[in-house]
Design a protein around this motif. Structure first.
Motif, PDB file in Angstrom:
ATOM      1  N   ARG A  34      55.133  14.568  70.309  1.00 16.40           N
ATOM      2  CA  ARG A  34      54.142  15.082  69.366  1.00 16.40           C
ATOM      3  C   ARG A  34      52.787  14.939  70.038  1.00 16.40           C
ATOM      4  N   PRO A  48      59.732  10.741  65.583  1.00 18.61           N
ATOM      5  CA  PRO A  48      59.827   9.594  64.677  1.00 18.61           C
ATOM      6  C   PRO A  48      61.200   8.927  64.718  1.00 18.61           C
ATOM      7  N   HIS A  52      61.584   5.770  60.086  1.00 20.09           N
ATOM      8  CA  HIS A  52      60.355   6.524  59.830  1.00 20.09           C
ATOM      9  C   HIS A  52      60.701   7.820  59.081  1.00 20.09           C
ATOM     10  N   GLN A  53      61.728   8.512  59.548  1.00 24.61           N
ATOM     11  CA  GLN A  53      62.156   9.755  58.919  1.00 24.61           C
ATOM     12  C   GLN A  53      62.666   9.516  57.502  1.00 24.61           C
ATOM     13  N   ILE A  56      59.636   9.083  55.200  1.00 23.74           N
ATOM     14  CA  ILE A  56      58.973  10.374  54.962  1.00 23.74           C
ATOM     15  C   ILE A  56      59.794  11.202  53.976  1.00 23.74           C
ATOM     16  N   GLN A  60      58.550  12.289  50.329  1.00 25.27           N
ATOM     17  CA  GLN A  60      58.403  13.721  50.062  1.00 25.27           C
ATOM     18  C   GLN A  60      59.198  14.124  48.819  1.00 25.27           C
ATOM     19  N   SER A  75      56.091  18.065  55.224  1.00 30.92           N
ATOM     20  CA  SER A  75      56.075  17.054  56.287  1.00 30.92           C
ATOM     21  C   SER A  75      55.740  17.687  57.632  1.00 30.92           C
ATOM     22  N   THR A  76      55.143  16.868  58.482  1.00 33.22           N
ATOM     23  CA  THR A  76      54.802  17.187  59.879  1.00 33.22           C
ATOM     24  C   THR A  76      54.222  18.586  60.067  1.00 33.22           C
ATOM     25  N   ASP A  90      52.239  12.937  58.936  1.00 33.54           N
ATOM     26  CA  ASP A  90      53.646  12.808  58.574  1.00 33.54           C
ATOM     27  C   ASP A  90      53.966  13.559  57.293  1.00 33.54           C
ATOM     28  N   GLU A 116      50.278   9.003  56.669  1.00 31.70           N
ATOM     29  CA  GLU A 116      50.808   8.579  57.971  1.00 31.70           C
ATOM     30  C   GLU A 116      51.714   7.382  57.744  1.00 31.70           C
ATOM     31  N   VAL A 117      52.894   7.427  58.344  1.00 30.67           N
ATOM     32  CA  VAL A 117      53.817   6.296  58.331  1.00 30.67           C
ATOM     33  C   VAL A 117      53.640   5.595  59.667  1.00 30.67           C
ATOM     34  N   ASP A 126      46.302   5.189  63.392  1.00 29.15           N
ATOM     35  CA  ASP A 126      46.361   5.589  61.982  1.00 29.15           C
ATOM     36  C   ASP A 126      45.279   4.902  61.154  1.00 29.15           C
TER      37      ASP A 126
END
Length: 194
Positions: A34, A48, A52-53, A56, A60, A75-76, A90, A116-117, A126
């Protein structure tokens, strides 16, 4: 079973030279990293992690369920703050109409919330760089989730041209939030399995 990727000694040659612009960034290879820009300086992050995923995705879904019809979590996404500032938050909350109108990137005025995570490698970025960038761009709210703190949710709200000191919600406490719309959750719930 988790695997460990072999360490590569290959070098990626990036087009352009510092300070980079968003136009330079659009010519970068699709190599799994990224690429973001802060004042023309390149910020590189790997994809991620699975945890992390998970966070998110859970956030979401929760925000999608709570959002009014005219707002949407994504996301993203690509966010162009200026010619030399480009972030990939994120998660964001945007007006549904802006989703239909955006092509490759969103503008700061499209966002009501950036999330942001964090990870150990991105914490300072962050907490300092992105918080300042989002505030300067006028994004009304910024949430920072720190997984290594249980997790903890840091909620920043715009006060003129800077964010006020964040409200902090630790795992085990319920955050009752009103911006960008009412939603309540315990940050610990974002880590739970299905």
């Amino acid at each position: 079973m988790a695997t460990i990727e072999p360490i590569s000694t290959a070098r990626t040659v990036l087009p352009g030279k510092p300070p980079f612009t968003v136009d330079d960034l659009l010519r970068f290879p699709d190599d799994g990293n990224r690429y973001e820009l802060f004042n023309g300086s390149l910020l590189v992050s790997p994809a991620p992690t699975p945890m992390h995923q998970r966070v998110i995705y859970r956030l979401q879904r929760m925000l999608d369920d709570a959002a009014p019809p005219e707002l949407e979590p994504l996301s993203t996404v690509n966010l162009r703050l200026s010619d030399q500032d480009f972030y990939i938050p994120d998660l964001v909350i945007v007006h549904t109409d802006s989703v239909d109108e955006a092509e490759l990137m969103f503008a700061p005025e499209d966002l009501l919330l950036a999330v942001e995570v964090g990870s150990p490698s991105t914490r300072t970025r962050d907490e300092v760089l992105k918080a300042a960038g989002y505030a300067a761009a006028g994004i009304p709210a910024y949430w920072r989730l720190e997984l290594d703190e249980g997790p903890a949710l840091y909620v920043y709200e715009l006060d003129d041209d800077a964010y006020a000191p964040p409200a902090v919600y630790k795992a085990g406490s319920v955050a009752h939030l009103k911006t960008p719309f009412p939603v309540s959750f315990d940050p610990a719930g974002l880590l739970t399995r299905r």
